[in-house]
Motif scaffolding. Structure first.
Motif, PDB file in Angstrom:
ATOM      1  N   TYR A 232       1.260   6.549  -6.930  1.00 46.89           N
ATOM      2  CA  TYR A 232       0.018   7.045  -7.529  1.00 46.89           C
ATOM      3  C   TYR A 232      -0.635   8.227  -6.816  1.00 46.89           C
ATOM      4  O   TYR A 232      -1.502   8.881  -7.395  1.00 46.89           O
ATOM      5  CB  TYR A 232      -1.001   5.908  -7.627  1.00 46.89           C
ATOM      6  N   GLU A 233      -0.248   8.536  -5.581  1.00 38.59           N
ATOM      7  CA  GLU A 233      -0.932   9.600  -4.836  1.00 38.59           C
ATOM      8  C   GLU A 233      -0.908  10.929  -5.590  1.00 38.59           C
ATOM      9  O   GLU A 233      -1.879  11.678  -5.573  1.00 38.59           O
ATOM     10  CB  GLU A 233      -0.296   9.752  -3.450  1.00 38.59           C
ATOM     11  N   GLN A 234       0.159  11.214  -6.282  1.00 38.39           N
ATOM     12  CA  GLN A 234       0.284  12.482  -7.020  1.00 38.39           C
ATOM     13  C   GLN A 234      -0.743  12.626  -8.131  1.00 38.39           C
ATOM     14  O   GLN A 234      -0.994  13.723  -8.618  1.00 38.39           O
ATOM     15  CB  GLN A 234       1.690  12.582  -7.604  1.00 38.39           C
ATOM     16  N   ASP A 235      -1.342  11.520  -8.560  1.00 32.71           N
ATOM     17  CA  ASP A 235      -2.295  11.558  -9.671  1.00 32.71           C
ATOM     18  C   ASP A 235      -3.721  11.904  -9.247  1.00 32.71           C
ATOM     19  O   ASP A 235      -4.538  12.238 -10.087  1.00 32.71           O
ATOM     20  CB  ASP A 235      -2.334  10.198 -10.388  1.00 32.71           C
TER      21      ASP A 235
ATOM     22  N   SER B 146     -10.821  13.678  -4.567  1.00 35.12           N
ATOM     23  CA  SER B 146     -10.840  12.224  -4.421  1.00 35.12           C
ATOM     24  C   SER B 146     -10.588  11.868  -2.963  1.00 35.12           C
ATOM     25  O   SER B 146      -9.580  12.267  -2.391  1.00 35.12           O
ATOM     26  CB  SER B 146      -9.753  11.594  -5.297  1.00 35.12           C
ATOM     27  N   TYR B 147     -11.513  11.119  -2.369  1.00 39.82           N
ATOM     28  CA  TYR B 147     -11.414  10.829  -0.943  1.00 39.82           C
ATOM     29  C   TYR B 147     -11.250   9.349  -0.613  1.00 39.82           C
ATOM     30  O   TYR B 147     -10.848   9.008   0.475  1.00 39.82           O
ATOM     31  CB  TYR B 147     -12.662  11.342  -0.213  1.00 39.82           C
ATOM     32  N   GLY B 148     -11.572   8.460  -1.512  1.00 34.41           N
ATOM     33  CA  GLY B 148     -11.601   7.041  -1.179  1.00 34.41           C
ATOM     34  C   GLY B 148     -10.239   6.405  -1.032  1.00 34.41           C
ATOM     35  O   GLY B 148      -9.397   6.510  -1.915  1.00 34.41           O
ATOM     36  N   TYR B 149     -10.007   5.770   0.098  1.00 41.78           N
ATOM     37  CA  TYR B 149      -8.822   4.952   0.355  1.00 41.78           C
ATOM     38  C   TYR B 149      -7.516   5.711   0.160  1.00 41.78           C
ATOM     39  O   TYR B 149      -6.572   5.217  -0.423  1.00 41.78           O
ATOM     40  CB  TYR B 149      -8.845   3.690  -0.521  1.00 41.78           C
ATOM     41  N   ARG B 150      -7.475   6.932   0.653  1.00 42.57           N
ATOM     42  CA  ARG B 150      -6.275   7.749   0.532  1.00 42.57           C
ATOM     43  C   ARG B 150      -5.817   8.183   1.913  1.00 42.57           C
ATOM     44  O   ARG B 150      -6.623   8.338   2.826  1.00 42.57           O
ATOM     45  CB  ARG B 150      -6.567   8.985  -0.329  1.00 42.57           C
TER      46      ARG B 150
ATOM     47  N   THR C 224       0.834  -1.209   0.000  1.00 43.41           N
ATOM     48  CA  THR C 224       0.000   0.000   0.000  1.00 43.41           C
ATOM     49  C   THR C 224       0.866   1.256   0.000  1.00 43.41           C
ATOM     50  O   THR C 224       0.614   2.189  -0.767  1.00 43.41           O
ATOM     51  CB  THR C 224      -0.928   0.008   1.230  1.00 43.41           C
ATOM     52  N   ARG C 225       1.882   1.269   0.826  1.00 43.52           N
ATOM     53  CA  ARG C 225       2.754   2.448   0.900  1.00 43.52           C
ATOM     54  C   ARG C 225       3.516   2.673  -0.403  1.00 43.52           C
ATOM     55  O   ARG C 225       3.698   3.810  -0.834  1.00 43.52           O
ATOM     56  CB  ARG C 225       3.703   2.326   2.079  1.00 43.52           C
ATOM     57  N   ILE C 226       3.945   1.596  -1.024  1.00 45.46           N
ATOM     58  CA  ILE C 226       4.648   1.729  -2.310  1.00 45.46           C
ATOM     59  C   ILE C 226       3.705   2.283  -3.372  1.00 45.46           C
ATOM     60  O   ILE C 226       4.046   3.210  -4.103  1.00 45.46           O
ATOM     61  CB  ILE C 226       5.239   0.374  -2.738  1.00 45.46           C
ATOM     62  N   LEU C 227       2.490   1.716  -3.450  1.00 44.20           N
ATOM     63  CA  LEU C 227       1.521   2.177  -4.447  1.00 44.20           C
ATOM     64  C   LEU C 227       1.106   3.625  -4.187  1.00 44.20           C
ATOM     65  O   LEU C 227       0.914   4.400  -5.128  1.00 44.20           O
ATOM     66  CB  LEU C 227       0.310   1.253  -4.484  1.00 44.20           C
TER      67      LEU C 227
END
Length: 117
Positions: free
Chosen positions: A26-29, A34-38, A19-22
């Motif tokens: 991808y967080e910058q995108d 967007s609120y889900g699973y962040r 999760t931390r790697i992904l």
């Protein structure tokens, strides 16, 4: 009721690492809305934003959608292709493929497998 996969402690740690790697990739995108699973934004933040927009914005309709079975039905090959565009680590991708194929133990003792792929 939905079936639930309960991972072992080792699985949970590995899932947290993935999760931390992904998130780092991808967080910058994601958009601000967007609120889900962040990280650091959740359902209450979404409700606060929505409350303000419904009271003072141009919106007057709320649509609720249930994504039950989304990851069971999404095309797993397509998902892996999207990951391969940004991730070159073969072992990492194999792990995700393994998780996509893993079954979930249903309440009646049957193992259910995702249909995506």
């Amino acid at each position: 009721m939905r079936p639930l996969g309960i991972p072992a402690v080792e699985d949970k740690l590995l899932q947290l690492a993935v999760t931390r790697i992904l998130q780092a990739i991808y967080e910058q995108d994601f958009l601000r809305c967007s609120y889900g699973y962040r990280p650091n934004v959740g359902a209450l933040d979404a409700v606060d934003w929505l409350t303000i927009k419904l009271q003072f914005g141009q919106y007057n309709v709320v649509v609720e959608a249930d994504i039950k079975g989304f990851f069971d039905n999404i095309n797993h090959d397509w998902m892996i292709q999207m990951l391969e565009e940004r991730i070159e680590d073969g072992a990492f991708l194999r792990l995700i493929k393994k998780w996509l194929k893993a079954g979930v133990l249903d309440t009646n003792g049957q193992v259910l497998h995702a249909s995506g792929g």
